[in-house]
Write an enzyme that holds these catalytic residues in place. Sequence first.
Site, PDB file in Angstrom:
ATOM      1  N   ARG A 154       0.763  -1.031   0.088  1.00  0.00           N
ATOM      2  CA  ARG A 154      -0.009  -0.083   0.096  1.00  0.00           C
ATOM      3  C   ARG A 154       0.901   1.223   0.137  1.00  0.00           C
ATOM      4  O   ARG A 154       2.017   1.186   0.545  1.00  0.00           O
ATOM      5  CB  ARG A 154      -0.889  -0.020   1.350  1.00  0.00           C
ATOM      6  N   LYS A 208      -2.267  -2.237   7.882  1.00  0.00           N
ATOM      7  CA  LYS A 208      -3.417  -1.697   8.835  1.00  0.00           C
ATOM      8  C   LYS A 208      -3.662  -2.489  10.109  1.00  0.00           C
ATOM      9  O   LYS A 208      -3.253  -3.677  10.174  1.00  0.00           O
ATOM     10  CB  LYS A 208      -4.846  -2.259   7.828  1.00  0.00           C
ATOM     11  N   HIS A 229      -2.518   2.500  -6.009  1.00  0.00           N
ATOM     12  CA  HIS A 229      -3.440   1.453  -5.779  1.00  0.00           C
ATOM     13  C   HIS A 229      -3.517   0.498  -7.098  1.00  0.00           C
ATOM     14  O   HIS A 229      -3.537  -0.662  -6.797  1.00  0.00           O
ATOM     15  CB  HIS A 229      -4.768   1.781  -5.258  1.00  0.00           C
ATOM     16  N   ARG A 260      -0.879  -1.992  -6.862  1.00  0.00           N
ATOM     17  CA  ARG A 260      -1.087  -3.180  -6.128  1.00  0.00           C
ATOM     18  C   ARG A 260      -2.103  -4.182  -6.878  1.00  0.00           C
ATOM     19  O   ARG A 260      -1.728  -5.501  -6.766  1.00  0.00           O
ATOM     20  CB  ARG A 260      -1.715  -2.486  -4.818  1.00  0.00           C
ATOM     21  N   HIS A 270      -3.803  -9.096   3.659  1.00  0.00           N
ATOM     22  CA  HIS A 270      -5.441  -9.246   3.783  1.00  0.00           C
ATOM     23  C   HIS A 270      -5.898 -10.065   4.883  1.00  0.00           C
ATOM     24  O   HIS A 270      -5.434 -11.240   4.788  1.00  0.00           O
ATOM     25  CB  HIS A 270      -6.117  -9.317   2.470  1.00  0.00           C
ATOM     26  N   TYR A 290      -9.149  -7.891  -5.662  1.00  0.00           N
ATOM     27  CA  TYR A 290      -8.212  -7.275  -6.315  1.00  0.00           C
ATOM     28  C   TYR A 290      -7.748  -7.911  -7.664  1.00  0.00           C
ATOM     29  O   TYR A 290      -7.004  -7.416  -8.506  1.00  0.00           O
ATOM     30  CB  TYR A 290      -6.964  -7.160  -5.275  1.00  0.00           C
TER      31      TYR A 290
END
Length: 323
Positions: A181, A205, A271, A274, A297, A306
């Site tokens: 990211r 995250k 993005h 990615r 993820h 994705y």
Amino acid sequence: MMEEKLVNILNEMAEYLSIAQLKKLQEVLLKQLSDDKPQRETISNEDYLKMFLNAKRIEGCSDRTIQYYRVTVEHMLRNIITPIRKITTEEIREYLADYQKINNCSKVTVDNVRRNISSFFTWLEEEDYILKSPMRRIHKIKTKTVVKEVISDESIEKMRDYCKEKRDIAIIDLLYSTGIRVGELVNLNIEDLDLEQRECVVYGKGDKERKVYFDAKAKIHLEDYIQSRNDDNPALFVTLDAPHSRLKISGVEIRLRELGRELGYSKIHPHKFRRTMATRAIDKGMPIEQVQKILGHSQIDTTMKYAIVNQTNVKTSHQKYIA
């Protein structure tokens, strides 16, 4: 008043406790301080929102995510003036319908709003502030599955050739080969890289740590860029001009957008790199579970969104296994 005291307690304990311990402390304090019904009735809608945002901050949500929650829920509370504990499913349905009509936005946008509001009410239910979330009967809004574009190998090569700065080539190669990211990219320090093993540690995250890997081209361009630096900033990527401060997310986004426009490519952003990496990996046979791990993820469904399986590969596989 209670919320203010709660925040002060958590702030004072922050240096002594881990994130998990702080979260538990918050849960205990909220439960003990809000046991009696009369006290709950005095909590304003704004106070409920503040407590929710504090909980998300302790859980490790980024400032960007917290701001998105804030804007979405605040907008709803300005339009639904009913006290939070009495808001009904019908009121929220009407709000979402009006939101789409007034803003003339897509179903995807409205579903994002729905998801944020649902997170807010789910938290209220889990913390026993409300008996049942009014969002339970408002289901995911069905949207068309749009096949999003990826960046072709040819376009990547043209971007590399067009770059005049060693930093920009290194950014392109690192994004392209790792699929990290943009927030993870700008937070990297030089010491996080292991150039010999062609790997680096990133924090995703929720401050989750994971290891990602880059290819030989990225290694060469990263080495060239680092050796060309004459500043002492520990950040991996810095601004081109003095005082060479750490590059921000907006700086990466603007530079890539400019490169794309100069070459006649539309919508070049971090993005997209990615998504391209995920698609390439699956097309070449990497198991989806491994792609999930590389991308960081928690849910495999997110990884599937994705990745776009190349239609040519689907046809080849059909001929191989079915025909």
